[in-house]
Design a protein around this motif. Structure first.
Motif, short mmCIF file in Angstrom:
data_model
loop_
_atom_site.label_atom_id
_atom_site.label_comp_id
_atom_site.label_asym_id
_atom_site.label_seq_id
_atom_site.Cartn_x
_atom_site.Cartn_y
_atom_site.Cartn_z
N PHE A 129 0.78 -1.61 -0.48
CA PHE A 129 0.19 0.02 0.15
C PHE A 129 1.06 1.35 -0.03
CE2 PHE A 129 -3.08 -3.79 1.32
CZ PHE A 129 -4.05 -3.00 0.63
N SER A 130 1.99 1.29 0.84
CA SER A 130 2.62 2.09 1.05
C SER A 130 3.41 2.61 -0.75
CB SER A 130 4.57 2.11 1.58
OG SER A 130 4.18 3.23 1.39
N ALA A 131 3.85 1.56 -1.49
CA ALA A 131 4.46 1.58 -2.50
C ALA A 131 3.10 2.35 -3.45
CB ALA A 131 5.16 0.29 -3.19
N MET A 132 2.28 2.27 -3.01
CA MET A 132 0.49 3.24 -4.04
C MET A 132 0.75 3.53 -3.66
SD MET A 132 -0.95 -1.33 -5.05
CE MET A 132 -1.59 -0.15 -5.73
N GLY A 133 1.07 4.25 -2.50
CA GLY A 133 0.82 6.09 -2.10
C GLY A 133 -0.23 5.99 -1.27
N VAL A 134 -0.39 5.10 -0.22
CA VAL A 134 -1.54 4.91 1.10
C VAL A 134 -0.81 4.42 1.71
CG1 VAL A 134 -4.12 3.70 1.19
CG2 VAL A 134 -3.45 3.88 -1.18
N PRO A 135 -0.42 5.49 3.08
CA PRO A 135 -0.21 5.18 4.56
C PRO A 135 -0.80 3.33 5.07
CG PRO A 135 -1.65 7.62 4.17
CD PRO A 135 -1.16 7.29 2.88
N ALA A 136 -0.05 2.69 5.70
CA ALA A 136 -0.45 1.61 6.15
C ALA A 136 -0.27 1.43 7.08
CB ALA A 136 -0.61 0.66 5.28
N VAL A 137 -0.48 1.22 7.75
CA VAL A 137 -0.45 0.85 9.05
C VAL A 137 -0.78 -0.76 9.42
CG1 VAL A 137 -0.13 2.97 10.70
CG2 VAL A 137 -2.21 1.06 10.89
N ASN A 138 -0.28 -1.52 10.53
CA ASN A 138 -1.12 -2.83 10.72
C ASN A 138 -1.30 -2.79 12.31
OD1 ASN A 138 0.92 -4.78 9.60
ND2 ASN A 138 2.80 -3.31 10.38
N TYR A 139 -2.10 -3.80 12.39
CA TYR A 139 -3.15 -2.98 13.35
C TYR A 139 -4.06 -4.55 13.83
CZ TYR A 139 -6.76 -1.62 16.87
OH TYR A 139 -7.81 -1.70 18.17
N GLY A 140 -3.78 -5.64 14.72
CA GLY A 140 -4.79 -6.51 15.19
C GLY A 140 -4.07 -7.75 15.91
N PRO A 141 -5.20 -8.46 16.29
CA PRO A 141 -4.73 -9.13 17.72
C PRO A 141 -3.88 -9.95 17.64
CG PRO A 141 -7.09 -10.32 15.89
CD PRO A 141 -6.66 -8.41 16.14
N GLY A 142 -3.22 -10.54 18.44
CA GLY A 142 -2.29 -11.76 17.97
C GLY A 142 -0.72 -11.19 18.58
N ASP A 143 -0.18 -11.89 19.46
CA ASP A 143 1.22 -11.52 19.97
C ASP A 143 2.71 -12.19 18.50
OD1 ASP A 143 4.03 -11.95 20.74
OD2 ASP A 143 3.82 -12.87 22.15
N PRO A 144 3.05 -11.01 17.69
CA PRO A 144 3.62 -11.94 16.33
C PRO A 144 4.59 -12.45 16.51
CG PRO A 144 3.81 -8.93 17.17
CD PRO A 144 2.91 -9.83 17.72
N HIS A 145 5.44 -12.47 18.21
CA HIS A 145 6.01 -13.63 18.33
C HIS A 145 5.61 -14.99 18.05
CE1 HIS A 145 7.85 -10.16 20.81
NE2 HIS A 145 8.99 -10.64 20.32
N LEU A 146 4.20 -15.30 18.19
CA LEU A 146 3.36 -16.65 18.36
C LEU A 146 3.07 -16.94 16.88
CD1 LEU A 146 1.53 -16.18 21.19
CD2 LEU A 146 3.45 -17.70 20.93
N ALA A 147 3.41 -15.70 16.23
CA ALA A 147 2.85 -16.60 14.37
C ALA A 147 4.13 -17.68 13.94
CB ALA A 147 2.94 -14.96 14.00
N HIS A 148 3.28 -18.63 13.10
CA HIS A 148 3.77 -19.65 12.82
C HIS A 148 4.31 -20.30 13.78
CE1 HIS A 148 5.08 -16.79 8.88
NE2 HIS A 148 3.30 -16.82 9.82
N HIS A 149 3.89 -20.17 15.11
CA HIS A 149 4.75 -20.88 15.85
C HIS A 149 3.47 -22.48 16.41
CE1 HIS A 149 5.49 -22.45 20.63
NE2 HIS A 149 6.95 -21.72 20.52
N ASP A 150 4.04 -23.46 16.93
CA ASP A 150 3.04 -24.72 17.14
C ASP A 150 1.98 -24.59 17.99
OD1 ASP A 150 4.06 -25.68 14.98
OD2 ASP A 150 5.60 -27.01 16.06
N GLU A 151 2.02 -23.29 19.17
CA GLU A 151 1.14 -23.12 20.18
C GLU A 151 0.39 -21.65 19.98
OE1 GLU A 151 0.61 -25.09 22.64
OE2 GLU A 151 1.75 -27.44 21.66
N GLU A 152 1.01 -21.57 18.98
CA GLU A 152 -0.10 -20.85 18.00
C GLU A 152 -1.36 -19.94 18.88
OE1 GLU A 152 -1.30 -18.30 14.21
OE2 GLU A 152 -0.33 -20.32 14.11
#
Length: 358
Positions: free
Chosen positions: A314-337
């Motif tokens: 989105f930034s490359a297309m001129g649209v400012p963007a942020v990340n906002y969501g539930p969940g600890d990113p340290h547990l992304a892809h973790h087997d104990e997600e």
């Protein structure tokens, strides 16, 4: 075909979505369920491209916000179906995709169904193939065929951020650093040249490398340059004539993709370097008026995003963007997600309050 009840709570929707397996390349059953559910909503115009679904309001508002989430996951490892767990008094939903990022998708679907008259026009995007090479990404495909659907004043990606706002993202580069030699019988090794042995200086440079911490618009991004795979050799009695060290460079958004490539080539000067994947990062984008309103409304303190996300697209297309969501990113892809149930509800509450404020 699985069906989704958009009148259910965002927690129950998360559970339902996670229990529909959608490993990258196998998203169709979940995409079908999402398309069927949102197509029944009269206040949205719905468009589908492969397993990417876009739903838009057309209220004639002065500003438009794009809210997106990917529907694929990394491979399942005995962590579907989901289950409820409690740890130290906190209630979680456990299972593949709960963090990355079906809880965010569930919140988006819930709000897409219920917000028929938001304060801004909304474009909702649910897309496929985010967890694999960028050229397979549903947004890559959509940007080629329907770039008009990306138009907006601000974008939010529902990537896991512990319910906080993470601005921008690091860039991501992958490269193969090669050494070559001469094959021979290992009993007569002096006749050949061992390509694996020649790779020792590559590993030494990586071990001695000191990654930067870079401040960009008030947020400090941490870089990293690491070996992630080594391959070489053809048989147990043959001196190898080729060795490849795959390296991954995560670089601050102050560097362009071209600058990141030049840096990697400089670090491994004297070796054959092939860039196999390159995605530029995104600056925080928090100076946009809608971004400032959003941060204030949800009561968050902005942080940097260390991993690469589609905010960069989105930034490359001129649209400012942020990340906002539930969940600890340290547990992304973790087997104990697992995701705290309260965090799903908090993110829904924050987005709803901002999108319905007078």
């Amino acid at each position: 075909m699985p069906r989704l009840d958009l009148t259910a709570s965002s927690v129950d929707l998360t559970r339902a979505i996670c229990d529909i397996p959608s490993v990258s390349g196998e998203e169709t059953p979940l995409a079908d369920a999402i398309f069927d559910a949102v197509s029944a909503l009269g206040h949205l115009d719905v468009f589908r491209d492969g397993d990417t679904i876009v739903a838009r309001t057309q209220l004639g508002r002065a500003r438009r916000v794009v809210i997106a989430g990917h529907i694929d996951t990394v491979p399942i490892n005995a962590n579907v179906p989901t289950r409820d767990v409690t740890e130290d008094g906190t209630a979680y939903l456990w299972g593949r995709g709960t963090v990355d990022m079906k809880a965010g998708v569930a919140v988006q679907l819930k709000l897409a169904a219920e917000l028929a008259a938001p304060r801004v026009d909304l474009t909702w995007m649910w897309y496929d193939h985010e967890e694999v090479d960028a050229d397979l990404n549903g947004l890559t495909r959509l940007a080629r065929t329907r770039p008009d659907l990306f138009e907006g004043d601000f974008a939010i990606l529902g990537e896991p951020s512990n319910g906080q706002v993470e601005g921008g993202c690091n860039g991501n580069l992958r490269a193969l650093v090669r050494t070559t030699g001469v094959r021979s019988h290992s009993a007569r090794a002096w006749i050949g040249e061992n390509a694996i042995h020649k790779a020792a200086p590559i590993l030494a440079r990586l071990a001695e490398y000191h990654p930067r911490e870079v401040e960009v618009e008030g947020l400090v991004y941490r870089e990293g340059l690491n070996a992630v795979r080594i391959s070489g050799g053809v048989a147990g009695n043959v001196i190898p004539d080729l060795c490849e060290v795959e390296v991954n460079y995560r670089f601050a958004p102050s560097r362009s993709g071209e600058e990141a490539e030049a840096h990697v080539r400089d670090v491994f000067a004297g070796f054959d370097v092939e860039i196999t994947d390159l995605a530029a990062g995104a600056r925080p984008g928090l100076d946009a008026p809608l971004a400032q309103e959003f941060v204030a409304a949800v009561g968050a303190e902005p942080r940097p995003k260390y991993g690469w996300t589609d905010v960069a697209r989105f930034s490359a297309m001129g649209v400012p963007a942020v990340n906002y969501g539930p969940g600890d990113p340290h547990l992304a892809h973790h087997d104990e997600e697992r995701v705290p149930l309260a965090q799903i509800e908090d993110v829904e509450r924050g987005l709803r309050a901002w999108l319905t404020a007078p």
